[in-house]
Write a protein that holds these residues in place. Sequence first.
Motif, PDB file in Angstrom:
ATOM      1  N   UNK A 166      42.005   0.736   8.653  1.00  0.00           N
ATOM      2  CA  UNK A 166      42.951   0.007   9.521  1.00  0.00           C
ATOM      3  C   UNK A 166      44.356   0.102   8.945  1.00  0.00           C
ATOM      4  N   UNK A 167      44.449   0.053   7.612  1.00  0.00           N
ATOM      5  CA  UNK A 167      45.773   0.173   6.963  1.00  0.00           C
ATOM      6  C   UNK A 167      46.379   1.556   7.257  1.00  0.00           C
ATOM      7  N   UNK A 209      50.039   2.768   8.879  1.00  0.00           N
ATOM      8  CA  UNK A 209      50.970   3.743   8.289  1.00  0.00           C
ATOM      9  C   UNK A 209      51.265   4.866   9.280  1.00  0.00           C
ATOM     10  N   UNK A 210      50.241   5.250  10.044  1.00  0.00           N
ATOM     11  CA  UNK A 210      50.422   6.320  11.040  1.00  0.00           C
ATOM     12  C   UNK A 210      51.478   5.883  12.063  1.00  0.00           C
ATOM     13  N   UNK A 211      51.315   4.671  12.563  1.00  0.00           N
ATOM     14  CA  UNK A 211      52.230   4.140  13.593  1.00  0.00           C
ATOM     15  C   UNK A 211      53.656   4.057  13.044  1.00  0.00           C
ATOM     16  N   UNK A 239      46.134   6.006  -2.203  1.00  0.00           N
ATOM     17  CA  UNK A 239      45.120   5.275  -1.432  1.00  0.00           C
ATOM     18  C   UNK A 239      45.785   4.297  -0.483  1.00  0.00           C
ATOM     19  N   UNK A 240      45.048   3.939   0.565  1.00  0.00           N
ATOM     20  CA  UNK A 240      45.561   2.973   1.543  1.00  0.00           C
ATOM     21  C   UNK A 240      45.832   1.632   0.860  1.00  0.00           C
ATOM     22  N   UNK A 241      45.081   1.304  -0.197  1.00  0.00           N
ATOM     23  CA  UNK A 241      45.294   0.056  -0.952  1.00  0.00           C
ATOM     24  C   UNK A 241      46.528   0.139  -1.836  1.00  0.00           C
ATOM     25  N   UNK A 242      47.001   1.344  -2.089  1.00  0.00           N
ATOM     26  CA  UNK A 242      48.149   1.513  -2.993  1.00  0.00           C
ATOM     27  C   UNK A 242      47.754   1.368  -4.450  1.00  0.00           C
ATOM     28  N   UNK A 243      46.434   1.358  -4.768  1.00  0.00           N
ATOM     29  CA  UNK A 243      46.067   1.107  -6.173  1.00  0.00           C
ATOM     30  C   UNK A 243      46.223   2.336  -7.080  1.00  0.00           C
TER      31      UNK A 243
END
Length: 377
Positions: free
Chosen positions: A100-101, A105-107, A243-247
């Motif tokens: 979902x994240x 980011x795509x949008x 990563x989508x989490x940014x970790x």
Amino acid sequence: MNNTADVIVIGSGIVGSSTAYYLAQKGQKVLVLERDNIGDGASSRNGAGVRLSSRVFPESALAEEAIKHIWPVLGEELDADLEYTAPGSLCLAQTETQMRALQGSLKKSKAYGAEVHLIDGDEARKICPCLSDKVNQALWCPEDGYANPMVTTLAYYRKNRQMGVRYITGEDVRCIKKYRGRARKVITAEGNVYEADKIVVAAGFNSKRIAETVGIWLPFLKRVDECIVTEAVAPLTKFRLSTADGNFYGHQTKHGSFIFGGNTNLERYESTYDQRPRNTNKQSSDKCRAVSKYIPALRDVKVIRQWAGWLDSTVDRLPIIQEIPEVPGMILSCGYSGHGFAIGPAAGKVTSQVALGEETIVDISSLCYNRFKPSGC
Ligand SMILES: Cc1cc2nc3c(=O)[nH]c(=O)nc-3n(C[C@H](O)[C@H](O)[C@H](O)COP(=O)(O)OP(=O)(O)OC[C@H]3O[C@@H](n4cnc5c(N)ncnc54)[C@H](O)[C@@H]3O)c2cc1C
């Protein structure tokens, strides 16, 4: 010693030095004052990402200017191999929440025309075979890349010196003084006084302390961020991975080492001005765990070095670039909030245009310092 210049730039990071570069091109006599060594701030300590994707306006416009027009020719302009390359990036997701994240980011990226594509795990592994089979989705951004931060910052310095820009290191600027209503003098901890028609404050978090001496309060936080570097391994991937989490985010360098930065939620916030950034061991182990989940081949690779640096974070994570109306002659260019390496070359160009009273290549009217007040910019 001649203590005057057309423009004084405070801070020799990528923002200060790229500003000085464009000013020198226009024939300005520029003096850069640096408290520590050249580029000793975030500019030589960052994670090297040069990313077009997942930005918001007007930072997106600065990123477009930097990535489409400046970075591809910067090495040639500065006579240095900046190790800049834009092979593309993959932002990875394993869980539903992370996917979902990626949609968000795509949008966000499509809103300003960045080329981005959502692909499934198999397509991602076709592009980058070292990814774990647990990767279910990725945001593929063919225009993203990376460069060598230390080399880039020092390349600006060397080129600027050739162009006649003066640098003085070991000068800790403490205060700006007005003369006839305009910012005019810069005073250092040693008591030295420098004078110029324009003063650019590009001192990272310390810009806050300097601006306060002429009554300007900046809503900044100082965050300690860390990077790790691995031992060199055989070529595994040329892409920038995150990563989508940014970790974690990072890439494999020309030399074979991987450099990883990322958010762990263990970052320290500080309010001191004088300390040097120090590592904690907490962030590194968290990054290693995250990397192992996405790139199994790196599970047993050794981390050989880690370092820390400061981010000068604003609440909306956008910089402040403005000649301050209450202090004519003082231009702020700070608050890059962890995004300033990639956009630094364009930010310097815009800052030089502000200093010269020219129209800016990017509309930066929403980057004023008092945008956080109810009255806005
Ligand atoms: C660990 C880490 C990872 C990062 N990863 C990325 C990334 O992947 N991509 C990206 O785009 N950005 C990244 N960033 C952010 C990026 O590095 C910064 O936004 C950018 O370097 C800011 O440049 P600057 O010139 O404004 O500040 P700085 O590079 O901090 O330069 C400010 C300079 O001012 C000097 N100074 C301070 N006080 C004074 C004073 N009183 N008098 C004189 N000089 C003074 C400092 O010594 C310093 O040299 C990262 C940052 C960190 C810390």
